[in-house]
Design an enzyme around this catalytic site. Structure first.
Site, mmCIF file in Angstrom:
data_model
loop_
_atom_site.group_PDB
_atom_site.id
_atom_site.type_symbol
_atom_site.label_atom_id
_atom_site.label_comp_id
_atom_site.label_asym_id
_atom_site.label_seq_id
_atom_site.Cartn_x
_atom_site.Cartn_y
_atom_site.Cartn_z
ATOM 1 N N SER A 205 0.896 -1.078 0.087
ATOM 2 C CA SER A 205 0.088 0.077 0.046
ATOM 3 C C SER A 205 0.829 1.193 0.040
ATOM 4 C CB SER A 205 -1.087 0.048 1.125
ATOM 5 O OG SER A 205 -1.855 0.888 1.020
ATOM 6 N N ASN A 206 0.295 2.375 0.272
ATOM 7 C CA ASN A 206 1.098 3.715 0.312
ATOM 8 C C ASN A 206 0.713 4.461 1.566
ATOM 9 O OD1 ASN A 206 -1.105 5.522 -0.676
ATOM 10 N ND2 ASN A 206 -1.008 3.907 -2.477
ATOM 11 N N ARG A 207 1.320 5.723 1.549
ATOM 12 C CA ARG A 207 0.907 6.639 2.834
ATOM 13 C C ARG A 207 -0.317 7.368 2.640
ATOM 14 N NH1 ARG A 207 5.240 5.606 6.328
ATOM 15 N NH2 ARG A 207 7.274 5.226 5.332
#
Ligand code: C5P
Length: 393
Positions: A205-207
């Site tokens: 995933s990402n932030r």
């Protein structure tokens, strides 16, 4: 404020029906008149007497008693808004089918007023494809939704399905009457990250926090738009009056966006993962003693923005985001052409934009570039929503 507004409240069967009584209090405190229709299911959880006492009005529960005066038509015409709270799984299914076997069903078919539904049910019932399809169909017909939230249920389990709190429902009812310039317009917004599964317990995933997209959805709703927010996993609550469809992977996000069409405008603020793991493992991948680390083979994810921008029912206004760390405007210009969108909101993410409260953006379109000063994400959202409204003027 709801001064002088006439709200018809349909209370259907859910253990959360007691919150409907608290909602009536809030609405009356704002000057609304509330009449209640109690369904057979609802009457299992709250009494007609308590609803009558709290609304100060006669409570209707019997289609045939009401029919001596063509009651369903009268009630339907009387209402400035019809609110179904709690809306059980069964009531949503009846609404989707247009079933008119009881007073509530007749009123819901006969009314021309806006309808707001506040679903409440067990998380498994809420997640069932039948309920999902009913909600999508109702939303496409213009029914607004508030909640459900996540949290403790009557059963010892938790997850989405909990009736929205009375204050949230009241805010969503106020939003029904928001007479903004985007009244009658449907806007699709994506927000948050996506999660791409590696195996049943791991993902990539990402932030992205989803804050900018959620703020945009709230700002559009405040201008009167009907907003469908397709959201990746975030910790944010649904903005008042906004229908939120929660998804995990990019492929699910694309499917939810296509299901939400047609829309007048679409704003893609989600940080969609560019790649997913080509083969998701069916079982948790085991770390065998002495074995090498596995190599993950990646596959390209669909580009949701580009797909919607060339869709058969393309929204008139398609807006993308571009997160760049260098040559921000130049890259945005190229993206505009490549993805087929009308505007790009370009932001420099070399700082603390992801998860932060502020954003510095440039609005890039065929007619030029506007540099907006650094401002809170809510202000970026309000300014962008105002621009969308200008576009439709
Ligand atoms: O190509 P890039 O990821 O930089 O483009 C960003 C824009 O495209 C954003 O508006 C993002 O929401 C959208 N996007 C998308 N689907 C993808 C990748 C990006 O909708 N798979």
């Amino acid at each position: 404020m709801l001064h002088g507004r006439k709200i018809l409240l349909i209370v259907s069967g859910s253990v959360a029906a007691f919150k409907a009584l608290m909602l009536v209090r809030l609405l009356r405190a704002e000057g609304a008149t509330v009449r209640a229709v109690l369904t057979a299911g609802g009457a299992r959880f709250v009494t007609r007497e308590s609803l009558a006492a709290i609304t100060g009005e006669h409570v209707s529960d019997d289609l045939w008693a009401a029919e001596s005066e063509i009651g369903h038509i009268r009630l339907a015409r009387w209402a400035d808004a019809v609110v179904v709270a709690p809306a059980s799984a069964s009531r949503l299914a009846q609404m989707a089918q247009g079933l008119a076997g009881d007073l509530a069903g007749c009123v819901l078919l006969a009314t021309r007023a806006p309808v707001l539904a506040a679903p409440a049910m067990n998380p498994a019932m809420w997640a069932h494809p039948a309920t999902e399809a009913n909600v999508a169909l109702l939303a496409a017909r213009g029914v607004r939704f508030v909640g459900p939230g996540e949290g403790a249920m009557a059963e010892p389990e938790s997850g989405p399905g909990r009736l929205a709190e009375p204050e949230e429902m009241a805010a969503a009812i106020r939003a029904l009457f928001a007479e903004g310039p985007l009244q009658g317009k449907h806007v699709l917004v994506t927000a948050g990250p996506t999660q791409e599964p590696i195996d049943p317990v791991r993902y990539i995933s990402n932030r992205s926090s989803g804050r900018q997209g959620y703020a945009i959805a709230a700002a559009l709703a405040a201008l009167g738009a009907r907003v469908t927010l397709v959201s990746g996993p975030v910790v944010l609550a649904a903005p008042p009056g906004v229908a939120v469809k929660r998804v995990e992977s990019a492929r699910d996000m694309l499917a939810a966006c296509e299901a939400a069409l047609p829309a007048d405008a679409a704003i893609f603020a989600a940080a969609v993962a560019d790649w997913r793991v080509a083969q998701e493992a069916g079982q948790k991948m085991k770390k065998e003693p002495g074995a090498d680390a596995p190599t993950l083979t990646m596959a390209l994810n669909p580009d949701i923005l580009a797909t919607v921008a060339k869709h058969a029912v393309r929204p008139r206004l398609v807006i993308g985001f571009a997160a760049e760390t260098e040559n921000v405007v130049e890259h945005a210009r190229q993206k505009l052409a490549r993805k087929g969108c009308d505007w790009i909101v370009a932001n420099d993410v070399s700082g603390d934009v992801f998860g932060g409260g502020e954003n510095t953006v440039h609005l890039v379109s065929a007619s030029g570039v506007e540099d907006w000063p650094k401002m809170p994400k809510e202000e970026v959202a309000a300014k962008l929503a105002a621009r969308v409204a200008e576009f439709f003027e």
